[in-house]
Scaffold this motif. Sequence first.
Motif, PDB file in Angstrom:
ATOM      1  N   HIS A  25      -7.362   1.624   3.941  1.00  0.00           N
ATOM      2  CA  HIS A  25      -8.027   2.477   4.929  1.00  0.00           C
ATOM      3  C   HIS A  25      -7.379   2.360   6.307  1.00  0.00           C
ATOM      4  CE1 HIS A  25     -11.163   3.153   1.965  1.00  0.00           C
ATOM      5  NE2 HIS A  25     -11.316   1.848   1.824  1.00  0.00           N
ATOM      6  N   TYR A  68       0.850  -1.190   0.000  1.00  0.00           N
ATOM      7  CA  TYR A  68       0.000   0.000   0.000  1.00  0.00           C
ATOM      8  C   TYR A  68       0.886   1.239   0.000  1.00  0.00           C
ATOM      9  CZ  TYR A  68       1.031   0.960   4.937  1.00  0.00           C
ATOM     10  OH  TYR A  68       1.670   1.252   6.129  1.00  0.00           O
ATOM     11  N   GLU A  74      -8.130  -0.677  -2.074  1.00  0.00           N
ATOM     12  CA  GLU A  74      -8.125   0.533  -1.261  1.00  0.00           C
ATOM     13  C   GLU A  74      -7.463   0.258   0.089  1.00  0.00           C
ATOM     14  OE1 GLU A  74     -10.858  -0.895  -2.348  1.00  0.00           O
ATOM     15  OE2 GLU A  74     -11.527   0.336  -4.033  1.00  0.00           O
TER      16      GLU A  74
END
Length: 259
Positions: free
Chosen positions: A226, A104, A224
């Motif tokens: 988070h 990420y 994604e």
Amino acid sequence: GVPIPPFPELLFPDRVDHRGDRASENELALQLKKEWILERLNTGWRPITIYEELGIPINRSSFYRFLNRHGILRLGEKLRRVVPEIIHRPGEALILDWGKLRDYLDPETGKKKTVWAFVGTLGFSRFMMVRLVHTNDLITTIEAIESMFREMGGVPERLTSDNPKCFALEASYYEPLLNPGLELFLSHYKVQMECLPPRDPQKKGKVERMMPYVRRLYEAHGSEWHGWEESQAYLDKKIELANLRIHGTTRKKPVEEFL
């Protein structure tokens, strides 16, 4: 020549069976999801993950029959090779391993970072626990193992793993040199350490087989990012469901065997 007489009509003609003309409720529901299924297959999802995320109350066999019937996926037989089963007593061993889960981008630095899954599997029950970590240094690893102990409500007789530096300063077939910090941790909890011989992953197959499984459980999460807490909570829910399913080897539910 004499003309052939017409074939006589049946006195009791067969009734036409129209059952095949009607689509089942499962078929109609899956037809509505067909494009969604194809889209996820093209992005690399495994069929079982798609089934788990369908949101339709149908059984798994109906889902796979739908895939076969429409040529969406050909399910070939998997080749199996015989590997001797590793037998453990209840409470005997917590088997540990790491595996890369994903990368990420750090929102603060903009740099790519790696998330590792630290997996613990109880040898007897196959009860599984996963902790997401950013490194496998000694402190991070000990904290993760302690959190597994708290979840278990106790400690196993021994920990089983390969030979990362946080466990063994020097790998060996017979006498690995343990990290002094790890020895203090083991002494405190009165737990033994079993560092397996190098290049012999079959001796910890119960956790080696878990790494692809953990990645599969996470794949529906999406790309994604988070934060660590969100990803850990997502995976915890998946692991909780996994521990409730019948294990392919024991044919029992891991959580019930553990309890």
